[in-house]
Design a protein around this motif. Sequence first.
Motif, PDB file in Angstrom:
ATOM      1  N   PRO A  47       0.811  -1.221   0.000  1.00  0.00           N
ATOM      2  CA  PRO A  47       0.000   0.000   0.000  1.00  0.00           C
ATOM      3  C   PRO A  47       0.849   1.278   0.000  1.00  0.00           C
ATOM      4  CG  PRO A  47      -0.636  -1.469   1.793  1.00  0.00           C
ATOM      5  CD  PRO A  47       0.658  -1.982   1.249  1.00  0.00           C
ATOM      6  N   LYS A  48       2.061   1.135   0.524  1.00  0.00           N
ATOM      7  CA  LYS A  48       2.938   2.304   0.640  1.00  0.00           C
ATOM      8  C   LYS A  48       3.551   2.658  -0.714  1.00  0.00           C
ATOM      9  CE  LYS A  48       5.495   5.322   2.740  1.00  0.00           C
ATOM     10  NZ  LYS A  48       4.714   6.531   2.952  1.00  0.00           N
ATOM     11  N   LEU A  61       6.097  -1.254   6.166  1.00  0.00           N
ATOM     12  CA  LEU A  61       4.707  -1.715   6.145  1.00  0.00           C
ATOM     13  C   LEU A  61       4.606  -3.076   5.458  1.00  0.00           C
ATOM     14  CD1 LEU A  61       1.762  -1.176   6.734  1.00  0.00           C
ATOM     15  CD2 LEU A  61       1.621   0.142   4.630  1.00  0.00           C
ATOM     16  N   ASP A  64       5.749  -5.771   7.783  1.00  0.00           N
ATOM     17  CA  ASP A  64       4.699  -6.059   8.772  1.00  0.00           C
ATOM     18  C   ASP A  64       3.588  -6.901   8.158  1.00  0.00           C
ATOM     19  OD1 ASP A  64       6.042  -4.708  10.645  1.00  0.00           O
ATOM     20  OD2 ASP A  64       4.693  -2.984  10.771  1.00  0.00           O
ATOM     21  N   ILE A  68       2.273 -10.636   9.090  1.00  0.00           N
ATOM     22  CA  ILE A  68       0.885 -10.967   9.411  1.00  0.00           C
ATOM     23  C   ILE A  68       0.398 -12.114   8.532  1.00  0.00           C
ATOM     24  CG2 ILE A  68      -1.495 -10.102   9.234  1.00  0.00           C
ATOM     25  CD1 ILE A  68      -0.452  -7.419  10.263  1.00  0.00           C
ATOM     26  N   TYR A  85      -9.272  -9.866   5.343  1.00  0.00           N
ATOM     27  CA  TYR A  85      -8.595  -9.117   6.400  1.00  0.00           C
ATOM     28  C   TYR A  85      -7.882  -7.906   5.820  1.00  0.00           C
ATOM     29  CZ  TYR A  85      -5.021  -8.025   9.910  1.00  0.00           C
ATOM     30  OH  TYR A  85      -4.209  -7.367  10.799  1.00  0.00           O
ATOM     31  N   ASP A  88     -10.259  -5.259   4.132  1.00  0.00           N
ATOM     32  CA  ASP A  88     -10.975  -4.469   5.136  1.00  0.00           C
ATOM     33  C   ASP A  88     -10.134  -3.286   5.596  1.00  0.00           C
ATOM     34  OD1 ASP A  88     -13.248  -5.874   5.143  1.00  0.00           O
ATOM     35  OD2 ASP A  88     -12.856  -7.017   6.973  1.00  0.00           O
ATOM     36  N   ARG A  89      -8.840  -3.402   5.470  1.00  0.00           N
ATOM     37  CA  ARG A  89      -7.958  -2.342   5.961  1.00  0.00           C
ATOM     38  C   ARG A  89      -7.449  -1.443   4.847  1.00  0.00           C
ATOM     39  NH1 ARG A  89      -8.651  -6.106   9.071  1.00  0.00           N
ATOM     40  NH2 ARG A  89      -8.397  -6.015  11.332  1.00  0.00           N
ATOM     41  N   TYR A  90      -7.072  -2.048   3.721  1.00  0.00           N
ATOM     42  CA  TYR A  90      -6.444  -1.262   2.662  1.00  0.00           C
ATOM     43  C   TYR A  90      -7.256  -1.197   1.374  1.00  0.00           C
ATOM     44  CZ  TYR A  90      -2.560  -0.994   5.803  1.00  0.00           C
ATOM     45  OH  TYR A  90      -1.788  -0.708   6.890  1.00  0.00           O
TER      46      TYR A  90
ATOM     47  N   LEU B  31      -5.007   6.955  -0.865  1.00  0.00           N
ATOM     48  CA  LEU B  31      -5.979   5.867  -0.910  1.00  0.00           C
ATOM     49  C   LEU B  31      -7.189   6.236  -0.063  1.00  0.00           C
ATOM     50  CD1 LEU B  31      -3.633   2.806  -0.358  1.00  0.00           C
ATOM     51  CD2 LEU B  31      -4.172   3.979  -2.455  1.00  0.00           C
ATOM     52  N   ARG B  34     -10.960   2.636   4.347  1.00  0.00           N
ATOM     53  CA  ARG B  34     -12.074   1.690   4.445  1.00  0.00           C
ATOM     54  C   ARG B  34     -12.886   1.922   5.710  1.00  0.00           C
ATOM     55  NH1 ARG B  34     -13.230  -0.640   0.018  1.00  0.00           N
ATOM     56  NH2 ARG B  34     -13.961  -2.507   1.063  1.00  0.00           N
ATOM     57  N   TYR B  98       3.388   5.732  15.939  1.00  0.00           N
ATOM     58  CA  TYR B  98       3.351   4.577  15.054  1.00  0.00           C
ATOM     59  C   TYR B  98       4.743   4.018  14.783  1.00  0.00           C
ATOM     60  CZ  TYR B  98       2.409   2.070  10.642  1.00  0.00           C
ATOM     61  OH  TYR B  98       2.326   1.139   9.644  1.00  0.00           O
ATOM     62  N   LYS B  99       4.972   2.777  15.178  1.00  0.00           N
ATOM     63  CA  LYS B  99       6.224   2.065  14.892  1.00  0.00           C
ATOM     64  C   LYS B  99       7.454   2.917  15.196  1.00  0.00           C
ATOM     65  CE  LYS B  99       6.848  -0.825  11.599  1.00  0.00           C
ATOM     66  NZ  LYS B  99       6.867  -2.177  12.157  1.00  0.00           N
ATOM     67  N   ASN B 124       4.479  -1.979  17.604  1.00  0.00           N
ATOM     68  CA  ASN B 124       4.534  -3.012  16.556  1.00  0.00           C
ATOM     69  C   ASN B 124       3.675  -2.652  15.344  1.00  0.00           C
ATOM     70  OD1 ASN B 124       1.957  -3.504  17.395  1.00  0.00           O
ATOM     71  ND2 ASN B 124       2.321  -5.590  18.109  1.00  0.00           N
ATOM     72  N   GLY B 125       2.995  -1.517  15.413  1.00  0.00           N
ATOM     73  CA  GLY B 125       2.272  -1.033  14.244  1.00  0.00           C
ATOM     74  C   GLY B 125       0.985  -1.770  13.936  1.00  0.00           C
ATOM     75  N   ARG B 126       0.543  -2.654  14.830  1.00  0.00           N
ATOM     76  CA  ARG B 126      -0.654  -3.438  14.510  1.00  0.00           C
ATOM     77  C   ARG B 126      -1.933  -2.608  14.553  1.00  0.00           C
ATOM     78  NH1 ARG B 126       0.626  -9.033  13.980  1.00  0.00           N
ATOM     79  NH2 ARG B 126       2.700  -8.814  13.102  1.00  0.00           N
ATOM     80  N   GLY B 128      -1.980   0.497  13.813  1.00  0.00           N
ATOM     81  CA  GLY B 128      -1.860   1.252  12.567  1.00  0.00           C
ATOM     82  C   GLY B 128      -2.412   0.463  11.396  1.00  0.00           C
ATOM     83  N   ILE B 129      -2.079  -0.830  11.339  1.00  0.00           N
ATOM     84  CA  ILE B 129      -2.570  -1.672  10.245  1.00  0.00           C
ATOM     85  C   ILE B 129      -4.083  -1.848  10.338  1.00  0.00           C
ATOM     86  CG2 ILE B 129      -2.551  -4.060   9.376  1.00  0.00           C
ATOM     87  CD1 ILE B 129       0.501  -3.985   9.744  1.00  0.00           C
ATOM     88  N   ASP B 130      -4.595  -1.979  11.576  1.00  0.00           N
ATOM     89  CA  ASP B 130      -6.053  -2.078  11.731  1.00  0.00           C
ATOM     90  C   ASP B 130      -6.758  -0.811  11.244  1.00  0.00           C
ATOM     91  OD1 ASP B 130      -6.071  -4.632  12.670  1.00  0.00           O
ATOM     92  OD2 ASP B 130      -6.116  -4.092  14.790  1.00  0.00           O
ATOM     93  N   GLY B 132      -5.592   0.908   8.777  1.00  0.00           N
ATOM     94  CA  GLY B 132      -5.261   1.075   7.359  1.00  0.00           C
ATOM     95  C   GLY B 132      -4.215   2.146   7.112  1.00  0.00           C
ATOM     96  N   VAL B 133      -3.382   2.407   8.125  1.00  0.00           N
ATOM     97  CA  VAL B 133      -2.337   3.418   7.990  1.00  0.00           C
ATOM     98  C   VAL B 133      -1.268   2.908   7.023  1.00  0.00           C
ATOM     99  CG1 VAL B 133      -0.440   4.542   9.220  1.00  0.00           C
ATOM    100  CG2 VAL B 133      -2.705   4.429  10.269  1.00  0.00           C
ATOM    101  N   TYR B 134      -0.881   3.752   6.054  1.00  0.00           N
ATOM    102  CA  TYR B 134       0.199   3.331   5.169  1.00  0.00           C
ATOM    103  C   TYR B 134       1.336   4.335   5.114  1.00  0.00           C
ATOM    104  CZ  TYR B 134      -2.130   6.216   1.632  1.00  0.00           C
ATOM    105  OH  TYR B 134      -2.723   7.244   0.955  1.00  0.00           O
ATOM    106  N   GLY B 135       1.223   5.396   5.872  1.00  0.00           N
ATOM    107  CA  GLY B 135       2.320   6.351   5.928  1.00  0.00           C
ATOM    108  C   GLY B 135       1.975   7.456   6.886  1.00  0.00           C
TER     109      GLY B 135
END
Lengths: 160, 175
Positions: A47-48, A61, A64, A68, A85, A88-90, B31, B34, B98-99, B124-126, B128-130, B132-135
């Motif tokens: 995504p980055k 990213l 990570d 996962i 999964y 839902d996030r990206y 982006l 979501r 974040y991280k 651990n950035g988890r 952030g991932i939940d 949808g963080v990408y930067g």
Amino acid sequence: MKKLLVTFFILLVILPQTAFSVISVYQFDDPAKEARFNQLVNELRCPKCQNNNLADSNSELSIDLKDIIYEKVQAGESDEQILVYLKDRYGDFISYNPPVKPSTWLLWYGPFVFLLIGGFFLYRFQSSHRQDTQDQQNDEQQANSMLEQWAKEAKDQETK
Amino acid sequence: MNKQLLWLPFAAFIILGLILYSGIGKDPTKLDSRLIGKAIPAFSKSLLLSDQTITEKDIKGPALINVFASWCPACYSEHPYLMELSAKEKVVIYGLNYKDDKQDALKFIDRLGNPYNMIIFDNNGRLGIDLGVYGAPETFVVDKSNTIVYRHVGEVNERVWTNIILPKMLGTEGQ
């Protein structure tokens, strides 16, 4: 010289594989799981980054996300569950295999539409071309018969 | 050949031109989130400045959740404006570190000030991932009922605040 060439080609075959085994830091007991993991990280997009799959990307990213995916594959989750999964996030951006929906219709069906348009014009061009050659043949025939006519008339006058 | 057909390439050119023109100015790196219209994802994280653990229930909207890190260059230029927002506009801002390395994050806050009500330490950035963080930096707008109504990617400055974020926040307060 021949030996050198042979060594070169052997290296050519072996080197990419060793490079690959260096990159893969994820250990699997089950080769089927490993194959699924490799397929997933090759099909999923970082995504980055703008155009890089997870397998090729070394961004934080991506690492990570690969961690996962590794955990989830090891835990026995299906490809579908993992995709849900991540989507839902990206969103759909994460996948290089976009779903068919109204906003992607142009992407999926566009090429066929263009193929049809192209086919239509090709057909038209061909049929008009065929008409042209027929016209040409007709003209030639006409010209020939006229020439014959003139020749005949000239002969007739000579005999007179 | 039909003379009218000669207009077709021109028409195709115009249509293609319009399609491409509509793409100008759009940032392909941005982006859509979501999470718009959804609740803050469940989490349980410790804070940066204390050992206390908080969950999504401790976040009280309307507020901003600002994702930042000491390794993120744009976060340094964004930070003074966040200080101003919390001091002058009394905006509730939650930080999501974040991280980051804890020492680096503490130094960052120590040097630039703390505009945050709470700083969630997501090493651990988890989380952030939940989200949808990408930067980093990214800023989420949360309404009264703890629903995420907007996500801004990139720096928050005066222009972004007045033109984009404030209307979103006012929209939520009007409900």
